[in-house]
Design an enzyme around this catalytic site. Structure first.
Site, PDB file in Angstrom:
ATOM      1  N   GLY A 109       0.879  -1.180   0.000  1.00 17.36           N
ATOM      2  CA  GLY A 109       0.000   0.000   0.000  1.00 17.36           C
ATOM      3  C   GLY A 109       0.903   1.212   0.000  1.00 17.36           C
ATOM      4  O   GLY A 109       1.826   1.313   0.831  1.00 17.36           O
ATOM      5  N   ALA A 110       0.623   2.152  -0.922  1.00 15.96           N
ATOM      6  CA  ALA A 110       1.549   3.275  -1.125  1.00 15.96           C
ATOM      7  C   ALA A 110       1.905   4.018   0.163  1.00 15.96           C
ATOM      8  O   ALA A 110       3.090   4.180   0.487  1.00 15.96           O
ATOM      9  CB  ALA A 110       0.959   4.213  -2.179  1.00 15.96           C
TER      10      ALA A 110
ATOM     11  N   ARG B 207      10.678  -0.469  -4.019  1.00 16.15           N
ATOM     12  CA  ARG B 207       9.642  -0.626  -5.066  1.00 16.15           C
ATOM     13  C   ARG B 207       9.600   0.683  -5.862  1.00 16.15           C
ATOM     14  O   ARG B 207       9.765   1.758  -5.286  1.00 16.15           O
ATOM     15  CB  ARG B 207       8.259  -0.901  -4.460  1.00 16.15           C
ATOM     16  CG  ARG B 207       8.126  -2.307  -3.901  1.00 16.15           C
ATOM     17  CD  ARG B 207       6.689  -2.597  -3.480  1.00 16.15           C
ATOM     18  NE  ARG B 207       5.830  -2.975  -4.585  1.00 16.15           N
ATOM     19  CZ  ARG B 207       4.512  -3.146  -4.484  1.00 16.15           C
ATOM     20  NH1 ARG B 207       3.903  -2.936  -3.320  1.00 16.15           N
ATOM     21  NH2 ARG B 207       3.784  -3.521  -5.520  1.00 16.15           N
TER      22      ARG B 207
ATOM     23  N   ASP C 207      -1.105   5.084  -6.595  1.00 16.93           N
ATOM     24  CA  ASP C 207       0.289   4.958  -6.165  1.00 16.93           C
ATOM     25  C   ASP C 207       1.124   6.150  -6.614  1.00 16.93           C
ATOM     26  O   ASP C 207       2.156   6.456  -6.024  1.00 16.93           O
ATOM     27  CB  ASP C 207       0.885   3.657  -6.691  1.00 16.93           C
ATOM     28  CG  ASP C 207       0.303   2.481  -5.937  1.00 16.93           C
ATOM     29  OD1 ASP C 207      -0.806   2.054  -6.283  1.00 16.93           O
ATOM     30  OD2 ASP C 207       0.932   2.034  -4.948  1.00 16.93           O
TER      31      ASP C 207
ATOM     32  N   ASN D 168      -2.272   2.986 -10.516  1.00 17.91           N
ATOM     33  CA  ASN D 168      -2.801   2.236  -9.375  1.00 17.91           C
ATOM     34  C   ASN D 168      -2.703   0.754  -9.737  1.00 17.91           C
ATOM     35  O   ASN D 168      -2.247   0.394 -10.828  1.00 17.91           O
ATOM     36  CB  ASN D 168      -4.247   2.665  -9.078  1.00 17.91           C
ATOM     37  CG  ASN D 168      -4.753   2.082  -7.770  1.00 17.91           C
ATOM     38  OD1 ASN D 168      -4.062   2.160  -6.751  1.00 17.91           O
ATOM     39  ND2 ASN D 168      -5.920   1.475  -7.769  1.00 17.91           N
ATOM     40  N   LYS D 169      -3.130  -0.087  -8.830  1.00 18.02           N
ATOM     41  CA  LYS D 169      -3.036  -1.539  -9.013  1.00 18.02           C
ATOM     42  C   LYS D 169      -3.513  -1.977 -10.387  1.00 18.02           C
ATOM     43  O   LYS D 169      -4.528  -1.483 -10.892  1.00 18.02           O
ATOM     44  CB  LYS D 169      -3.866  -2.199  -7.898  1.00 18.02           C
ATOM     45  CG  LYS D 169      -3.950  -3.705  -7.939  1.00 18.02           C
ATOM     46  CD  LYS D 169      -2.600  -4.379  -7.999  1.00 18.02           C
ATOM     47  CE  LYS D 169      -1.633  -3.952  -6.902  1.00 18.02           C
ATOM     48  NZ  LYS D 169      -0.210  -4.277  -7.222  1.00 18.02           N
TER      49      LYS D 169
HETATM   50  O1  MRU Z   1       1.061  -3.653  -4.853  1.00 21.85           O
HETATM   51  P1  MRU Z   1       0.299  -2.992  -3.747  1.00 21.85           P
HETATM   52  O2  MRU Z   1      -0.618  -3.934  -3.032  1.00 21.85           O
HETATM   53  O3  MRU Z   1       1.189  -2.224  -2.821  1.00 21.85           O
HETATM   54  O4  MRU Z   1      -0.628  -1.938  -4.513  1.00 21.85           O
HETATM   55  C1  MRU Z   1      -1.437  -1.099  -3.750  1.00 21.85           C
HETATM   56  C2  MRU Z   1      -2.342  -0.242  -4.549  1.00 21.85           C
HETATM   57  O5  MRU Z   1      -2.289  -0.210  -5.752  1.00 21.85           O
HETATM   58  C3  MRU Z   1      -3.252   0.679  -3.771  1.00 21.85           C
HETATM   59  O6  MRU Z   1      -4.430   0.909  -4.471  1.00 21.85           O
HETATM   60  C4  MRU Z   1      -2.535   2.012  -3.527  1.00 21.85           C
HETATM   61  O7  MRU Z   1      -1.265   1.810  -3.019  1.00 21.85           O
HETATM   62  C5  MRU Z   1      -3.281   2.903  -2.603  1.00 21.85           C
HETATM   63  S1  MRU Z   1      -3.258   2.315  -0.924  1.00 21.85           S
HETATM   64  C6  MRU Z   1      -4.029   3.508   0.022  1.00 21.85           C
END
Ligand code: MRU
Length: 352
Positions: free
Chosen positions: A52-53, A89, A237, A247-248
């Protein structure tokens, strides 16, 4: 600095012990991993035990503080370790933002003296945490003003308390609307390949008693066509100056579907996710991950592979949604519609 415990990160000031909840094992197993040194934290960030970012930025800041307090390294060593943490990352800019704050980049730019004492680094890390909690509250309140009574909301990935130290971003809006008694229901995209929706968003909604239905990612179109989804809320992100955002993986598909079906689509994120170094989404680096994640699945149940191990795969962790299919971006400072994004309102806001 002081001791704290949030849903997925905790710190004991007495013995300088930093721990993170292993998000790979949720929802069934709640196991805490000890971050004894920055190299542990880097491994946990890479393997998504902490994810999570906003949270990876916080974990990295705490790890840097803990290291300085434990080892009393010199400035070169501190900067070197901050660089290693920063590179754990590549996509979520919150990690870079947190490291820039910790090594006080703005002071370098102004030729001022930096303070690398562990006391000062502790203050800076706590400031990032505190800001994060407040920004989550503000975004959630802004976002909830848009939600109508009885809406079915689709969300993708996990943007809640396990991904932040606050209420969350998109999930924070959902939580706030539920708290306000708006009688909402959430459709949760499972979010292949690592199932952040299926494992983590369901875990949080279940704990909070918010009504939800889990769906596979390829089911959203059918629900939208049938009028079963009134709004989409996702996190980010990294957001470029023009409002394109990463984003994801799978977020872009959901945005295209929402656009086609005329369903409002919002991205919810703190201002720290806006990166002025990126003019558009083309400038956002996208992480590519291990083929095994696509060839099968892993989690508390172990590792399962269903594809031949020689299978060629494509496994980007994120995708970019362009500004022309976004209804609005909800930041802690307010709601910015597509026209404002296109006229670079975010750039002006961040430069203030
Ligand atoms: O690969 P991840 O699980 O770290 O990806 C997370 C996301 O894409 C979330 O949508 C983003 O970080 C926002 S979290 C508040």
């Amino acid at each position: 600095m002081k001791s704290f415990e949030f849903l997925s990160i905790r710190y004991n000031f007495e013995n300088n012990k930093l721990e993170i909840l292993d998000q790979r094992k949720l929802p069934d197993i709640e196991e805490w991993l000890v971050c004894s040194k920055p190299s542990d934290t880097i491994v946990y960030i890479k393997q998504l035990s902490v994810r999570g970012a906003p949270l990876i930025g916080i974990a990295a800041s705490m790890s840097l503080y803990q290291y300085v307090r434990a080892e009393n390294p010199n400035v070169d060593q501190i900067i070197h370790v901050s660089k290693e943490l920063r590179e754990a990352r590549p996509t979520a800019v919150n990690l870079m933002y947190a490291m820039d704050e910790m090594i006080q980049v703005h002071l370098v730019e102004d030729h001022l003296t930096r303070d690398f004492s562990h006391e000062n680094l502790g203050k800076l890390a706590w400031k990032i945490i505190d800001q994060e909690v407040q920004m989550c509250d503000q975004m959630s309140k802004w976002g909830a003003t848009l939600i109508q009574n009885g809406e079915n909301i689709l969300t993708h990935c996990n943007t809640g308390s396990v991904a932040t130290v606050g209420m969350g971003t998109a999930l924070g809006v959902i939580r706030e609307a539920h708290k306000q008694g708006k009688n909402i229901h959430v459709y949760v995209d499972e979010t292949r390949p690592l199932l952040q929706g299926g494992r983590l968003t369901t875990y949080e909604l279940q704990r909070e008693g918010i009504p939800y239905t889990l769906i596979c990612d390829n089911m959203a179109a059918t629900l939208m066509r049938d009028g079963k989804i009134q709004r989409v809320l996702v996190g980010a992100d990294r957001i470029a100056q023009n409002g394109d955002f990463a984003n994801k993986i799978g977020t872009y598909s959901v945005a295209v579907l929402a656009h086609f079906h005329n369903i409002p689509f919002h991205c919810v994120a703190p201002l720290s996710t806006v990166d002025l170094n990126c003019q558009s989404g083309k400038d956002i680096p996208i992480e590519e991950r291990n083929p095994q994640e696509v060839q099968g699945a892993s989690g508390a149940f172990g590792q399962v592979r269903w594809a031949p191990k020689e299978s060629k795969t494509f496994n980007p962790a994120f995708d970019v949604t362009p500004n022309n299919i976004i209804t609005s971006i909800i930041l802690d400072s307010g709601i910015y519609n597509q026209e404002q994004l296109k006229s670079l309102e975010l750039l002006k806001l961040k430069k203030k």
